[in-house]
Scaffold this motif. Sequence first.
Motif, PDB file in Angstrom:
ATOM      1  N   ALA A 168       0.832  -1.202   0.000  1.00  0.00           N
ATOM      2  CA  ALA A 168       0.000   0.000   0.000  1.00  0.00           C
ATOM      3  C   ALA A 168       0.867   1.253   0.000  1.00  0.00           C
ATOM      4  CB  ALA A 168      -0.929  -0.009   1.214  1.00  0.00           C
ATOM      5  N   ILE A 169       1.942   1.248   0.787  1.00  0.00           N
ATOM      6  CA  ILE A 169       2.861   2.393   0.811  1.00  0.00           C
ATOM      7  C   ILE A 169       3.569   2.522  -0.528  1.00  0.00           C
ATOM      8  CG2 ILE A 169       4.842   3.439   1.967  1.00  0.00           C
ATOM      9  CD1 ILE A 169       4.178   1.668   4.404  1.00  0.00           C
ATOM     10  N   ALA A 170       4.079   1.395  -1.039  1.00  0.00           N
ATOM     11  CA  ALA A 170       4.839   1.431  -2.290  1.00  0.00           C
ATOM     12  C   ALA A 170       3.966   1.877  -3.460  1.00  0.00           C
ATOM     13  CB  ALA A 170       5.441   0.051  -2.571  1.00  0.00           C
ATOM     14  N   LEU A 171       2.731   1.397  -3.523  1.00  0.00           N
ATOM     15  CA  LEU A 171       1.829   1.789  -4.610  1.00  0.00           C
ATOM     16  C   LEU A 171       1.523   3.288  -4.569  1.00  0.00           C
ATOM     17  CD1 LEU A 171      -0.902  -0.972  -5.044  1.00  0.00           C
ATOM     18  CD2 LEU A 171       0.555  -0.002  -6.825  1.00  0.00           C
ATOM     19  N   ALA A 172       1.240   3.800  -3.370  1.00  0.00           N
ATOM     20  CA  ALA A 172       0.910   5.217  -3.250  1.00  0.00           C
ATOM     21  C   ALA A 172       2.096   6.091  -3.639  1.00  0.00           C
ATOM     22  CB  ALA A 172       0.473   5.530  -1.821  1.00  0.00           C
ATOM     23  N   ALA A 173       3.290   5.720  -3.199  1.00  0.00           N
ATOM     24  CA  ALA A 173       4.480   6.509  -3.529  1.00  0.00           C
ATOM     25  C   ALA A 173       4.826   6.390  -5.003  1.00  0.00           C
ATOM     26  CB  ALA A 173       5.661   6.058  -2.668  1.00  0.00           C
ATOM     27  N   ALA A 174       4.751   5.174  -5.562  1.00  0.00           N
ATOM     28  CA  ALA A 174       5.070   4.983  -6.981  1.00  0.00           C
ATOM     29  C   ALA A 174       4.033   5.658  -7.874  1.00  0.00           C
ATOM     30  CB  ALA A 174       5.136   3.492  -7.304  1.00  0.00           C
ATOM     31  N   GLY A 175       2.786   5.745  -7.412  1.00  0.00           N
ATOM     32  CA  GLY A 175       1.747   6.378  -8.206  1.00  0.00           C
ATOM     33  C   GLY A 175       1.879   7.876  -8.308  1.00  0.00           C
ATOM     34  N   GLY A 176       2.760   8.459  -7.510  1.00  0.00           N
ATOM     35  CA  GLY A 176       2.990   9.894  -7.587  1.00  0.00           C
ATOM     36  C   GLY A 176       2.131  10.707  -6.647  1.00  0.00           C
ATOM     37  N   PHE A 177       1.582  10.085  -5.608  1.00  0.00           N
ATOM     38  CA  PHE A 177       0.777  10.829  -4.646  1.00  0.00           C
ATOM     39  C   PHE A 177       1.688  11.451  -3.597  1.00  0.00           C
ATOM     40  CE2 PHE A 177      -2.181   7.814  -6.475  1.00  0.00           C
ATOM     41  CZ  PHE A 177      -3.298   8.615  -6.708  1.00  0.00           C
ATOM     42  N   PRO A 178       1.418  12.707  -3.220  1.00  0.00           N
ATOM     43  CA  PRO A 178       2.302  13.388  -2.272  1.00  0.00           C
ATOM     44  C   PRO A 178       2.122  12.869  -0.860  1.00  0.00           C
ATOM     45  CG  PRO A 178       0.433  14.788  -2.805  1.00  0.00           C
ATOM     46  CD  PRO A 178       0.314  13.568  -3.681  1.00  0.00           C
ATOM     47  N   GLY A 179       3.199  12.800  -0.138  1.00  0.00           N
ATOM     48  CA  GLY A 179       3.145  12.334   1.243  1.00  0.00           C
ATOM     49  C   GLY A 179       4.457  11.708   1.645  1.00  0.00           C
ATOM     50  N   GLY A 180       4.585  11.415   2.928  1.00  0.00           N
ATOM     51  CA  GLY A 180       5.819  10.867   3.466  1.00  0.00           C
ATOM     52  C   GLY A 180       5.665   9.423   3.907  1.00  0.00           C
ATOM     53  N   VAL A 181       6.783   8.825   4.281  1.00  0.00           N
ATOM     54  CA  VAL A 181       6.796   7.400   4.620  1.00  0.00           C
ATOM     55  C   VAL A 181       7.281   7.147   6.043  1.00  0.00           C
ATOM     56  CG1 VAL A 181       7.122   6.686   2.219  1.00  0.00           C
ATOM     57  CG2 VAL A 181       9.134   7.131   3.648  1.00  0.00           C
ATOM     58  N   ILE A 182       7.367   8.178   6.872  1.00  0.00           N
ATOM     59  CA  ILE A 182       7.960   7.994   8.201  1.00  0.00           C
ATOM     60  C   ILE A 182       7.078   7.093   9.066  1.00  0.00           C
ATOM     61  CG2 ILE A 182       8.713   9.164  10.299  1.00  0.00           C
ATOM     62  CD1 ILE A 182       9.465  11.556   8.608  1.00  0.00           C
ATOM     63  N   PHE A 183       5.902   7.560   9.423  1.00  0.00           N
ATOM     64  CA  PHE A 183       5.027   6.724  10.252  1.00  0.00           C
ATOM     65  C   PHE A 183       4.480   5.511   9.502  1.00  0.00           C
ATOM     66  CE2 PHE A 183       4.984  10.088  13.456  1.00  0.00           C
ATOM     67  CZ  PHE A 183       4.968   9.323  14.611  1.00  0.00           C
ATOM     68  N   PRO A 184       4.224   5.583   8.188  1.00  0.00           N
ATOM     69  CA  PRO A 184       3.845   4.349   7.492  1.00  0.00           C
ATOM     70  C   PRO A 184       4.893   3.247   7.610  1.00  0.00           C
ATOM     71  CG  PRO A 184       3.261   6.235   6.149  1.00  0.00           C
ATOM     72  CD  PRO A 184       4.022   6.776   7.324  1.00  0.00           C
ATOM     73  N   LEU A 185       6.172   3.595   7.497  1.00  0.00           N
ATOM     74  CA  LEU A 185       7.212   2.576   7.614  1.00  0.00           C
ATOM     75  C   LEU A 185       7.393   2.122   9.056  1.00  0.00           C
ATOM     76  CD1 LEU A 185       9.935   3.827   5.105  1.00  0.00           C
ATOM     77  CD2 LEU A 185       8.476   1.817   4.897  1.00  0.00           C
ATOM     78  N   LEU A 186       7.209   3.013  10.024  1.00  0.00           N
ATOM     79  CA  LEU A 186       7.247   2.583  11.424  1.00  0.00           C
ATOM     80  C   LEU A 186       6.136   1.575  11.692  1.00  0.00           C
ATOM     81  CD1 LEU A 186       7.916   5.954  13.319  1.00  0.00           C
ATOM     82  CD2 LEU A 186       9.524   4.080  12.942  1.00  0.00           C
ATOM     83  N   SER A 187       4.955   1.844  11.177  1.00  0.00           N
ATOM     84  CA  SER A 187       3.834   0.916  11.335  1.00  0.00           C
ATOM     85  C   SER A 187       4.118  -0.407  10.634  1.00  0.00           C
ATOM     86  CB  SER A 187       2.565   1.557  10.770  1.00  0.00           C
ATOM     87  OG  SER A 187       1.467   0.680  10.872  1.00  0.00           O
ATOM     88  N   ASN A 188       4.680  -0.334   9.440  1.00  0.00           N
ATOM     89  CA  ASN A 188       5.004  -1.557   8.709  1.00  0.00           C
ATOM     90  C   ASN A 188       6.056  -2.376   9.443  1.00  0.00           C
ATOM     91  OD1 ASN A 188       4.732  -3.238   6.376  1.00  0.00           O
ATOM     92  ND2 ASN A 188       6.693  -2.469   5.659  1.00  0.00           N
ATOM     93  N   GLY A 189       7.061  -1.687  10.014  1.00  0.00           N
ATOM     94  CA  GLY A 189       8.081  -2.397  10.773  1.00  0.00           C
ATOM     95  C   GLY A 189       7.509  -3.096  11.988  1.00  0.00           C
ATOM     96  N   ALA A 190       6.549  -2.454  12.667  1.00  0.00           N
ATOM     97  CA  ALA A 190       5.924  -3.085  13.824  1.00  0.00           C
ATOM     98  C   ALA A 190       5.156  -4.337  13.426  1.00  0.00           C
ATOM     99  CB  ALA A 190       4.994  -2.080  14.510  1.00  0.00           C
ATOM    100  N   LEU A 191       4.441  -4.274  12.313  1.00  0.00           N
ATOM    101  CA  LEU A 191       3.683  -5.450  11.852  1.00  0.00           C
ATOM    102  C   LEU A 191       4.608  -6.616  11.525  1.00  0.00           C
ATOM    103  CD1 LEU A 191       1.135  -3.567   9.583  1.00  0.00           C
ATOM    104  CD2 LEU A 191       0.551  -4.908  11.613  1.00  0.00           C
ATOM    105  N   LEU A 192       5.647  -6.340  10.762  1.00  0.00           N
ATOM    106  CA  LEU A 192       6.565  -7.417  10.373  1.00  0.00           C
ATOM    107  C   LEU A 192       7.355  -7.948  11.567  1.00  0.00           C
ATOM    108  CD1 LEU A 192       7.881  -5.972   6.978  1.00  0.00           C
ATOM    109  CD2 LEU A 192       6.166  -7.754   7.339  1.00  0.00           C
ATOM    110  N   SER A 193       7.577  -7.103  12.570  1.00  0.00           N
ATOM    111  CA  SER A 193       8.320  -7.571  13.744  1.00  0.00           C
ATOM    112  C   SER A 193       7.549  -8.653  14.489  1.00  0.00           C
ATOM    113  CB  SER A 193       8.615  -6.396  14.685  1.00  0.00           C
ATOM    114  OG  SER A 193       7.427  -5.923  15.312  1.00  0.00           O
ATOM    115  N   HIS A 194       6.223  -8.555  14.506  1.00  0.00           N
ATOM    116  CA  HIS A 194       5.436  -9.584  15.192  1.00  0.00           C
ATOM    117  C   HIS A 194       5.523 -10.925  14.457  1.00  0.00           C
ATOM    118  CE1 HIS A 194       3.622  -7.227  18.391  1.00  0.00           C
ATOM    119  NE2 HIS A 194       3.416  -6.245  17.525  1.00  0.00           N
TER     120      HIS A 194
END
Length: 627
Positions: free
Chosen positions: A515-541
Amino acid sequence: MVVYKQFLTLLLLPTQSNALLSPVSPSTGLHHRNNRPSTINASSPQFSRYDTRSSSSSSHHIRLKHDSHRNRRHPHRFAGRATTTHRALHSASSSDEIADDTNDEHDDGGGVPLSVSMGVGIVTAFIGYVYSKCMSKGFRLLWKTIPSVLFGSSSSIGGVGGVGIASGSKLCNLLHRYPSAYIVLITTLGGGLVATLSTLYFPNLFNAHDYVHVLSDTKDDTKMDAFPSARSTLLPMLLMSCLTSISGFSLGPEAPMVTAGGLVGVSLARKYLRSAPSIGESESEKQSASSVEETLAYAGAAGTLSGFMNVPLAGPIFALEMTNRGTGISSTAARSWNSAMAACFAGMAFVRGGLVPHMGVGGHFTYGAKAAVGALTGMEMVLAGLTCGVGGAVVGTAFHKTLRFLKSAIYPSSSSSSSTTKKPKKSTVIAKKLLVAFAIGLISVLYPQTMFWGEGTLQCVVDGQCTPLASTPHAIPAIMTTLARVDPGVPFAAAAGGGGGVTAPLQVGMAKFFAIALAAAGGFPGGVIFPLLSNGALLSHALIAAVRPLLPSATSSLVAPLMVMGFMASTLTSITRTPLATVLILALSSSGMTPLSVLLPGVMMASYVSVWVSDRLSSESFFSYSE
């Protein structure tokens, strides 16, 4: 003797009040290469790499055009940067040693008085605060108010109470029959609006990738010309990033905050430089003007981050670290340290002390069990830190390579280095962005945990859904989550499907990743700081559940929260290259129940190891640095 002469020189400085607020040339701290051309050719290999290889969150990059006749572009920009202090320092230039020592004494963050930096911090922190309020109101309108009108006050399956939806409308009847379709509808409509604005009206807005690319150049004295005026750029950029985030995309507001602060800081620097008396246009004075703009760009970014996140210290360090590919800050960023800190704390004082004086101070995310079993040993800390560091580097490297692949697949012409490649029609670009938005909406229906940028639902993913999604600030009505593949109200360890608790967090984590990669690759404006923190927490479990059978029975219960926090930090730092700032963000946003003195050493190890391993895994990076 040199110190004595310097002291006499300082005593002879005039005492006019305007001398205290005037820029001082930081020429001694500037690394300038004399054979560097004064203009930058946009067709040079360096900028061709920037245009074609950078994995920007926008499909378009700003064209960095530099006019060789700079005073024709900015007729007032270099007029009036001298001050009485400048003239006094130049009058002492009979001894180069005295002048150098004097400049060293007075170089207060790129030649900018702290009072100016504090003023920039207050202005930009206010922007960050207002932006956070706009996002909060927008989220409430789209995901609380309108759903309550459509589906009634009941958020459970079955009864639809309250106002209810109007009958007769095909769309309303469809939403009444399939409530989850509301997610796809809002995501697609919001994405379509952003796609139209960004393609037709604002195709080349300055973004965080441009911020990093420009400020990572430590040798070009004309680089600050690449920053456009905030007057024409700020509002469209903030509007589109806000629409993207509140429409359900997995992109956050942190990168737009960095960009907004940098733009405002540079614009205020240019206004500040025009207000000072003129001393001419020598090369050293042009270097001084560029240094002032660069310093206030960092100060502005520090202010907006501090005003938005309400986290002191982490904002300025993040803004300074992100312009360097390695672990640390560049020489030019180091000169801006004092100004960035002054902007941060002045902004915090204004927002927290003036605008919201009664708001509580401190974080609210809790890592770890309420009662720890056994003390965390040094061996456990080292093994967990190294494992998370390497794992986060692998995830981060896979992310920016996936992003690069998706971007080339969606916009093949923009990734081609050939100058003869025909640009796609604007209608085609809008249609592609609509399809991307629709795909993200479908992912959100199946995995509602992936919606939004992740800050509001972070506690849910940090403790493995022991905190139900419905209890978080960014919860959506439960009637919209009926098609979720992983129940957002059940802990991962108890989720249906077995797998020892591995399958559920892995599914949600991979859905968030795409979801993060698609939004960023699609050219939508925004950052990845908290999205990647959330993704890291999910994968850590998923990682914790996979290695738990291999751990000794006497393993401390603090290993799991250490791995969660460590994997979050390492996933983000492998992308942003901000190891210290990331640890500070996690630490300062944690609640008082989190044993930080036990967890932070391993988290810091994971954060720095991730950057080092990422450099070994790939020569490419998420941002495009001017190296």
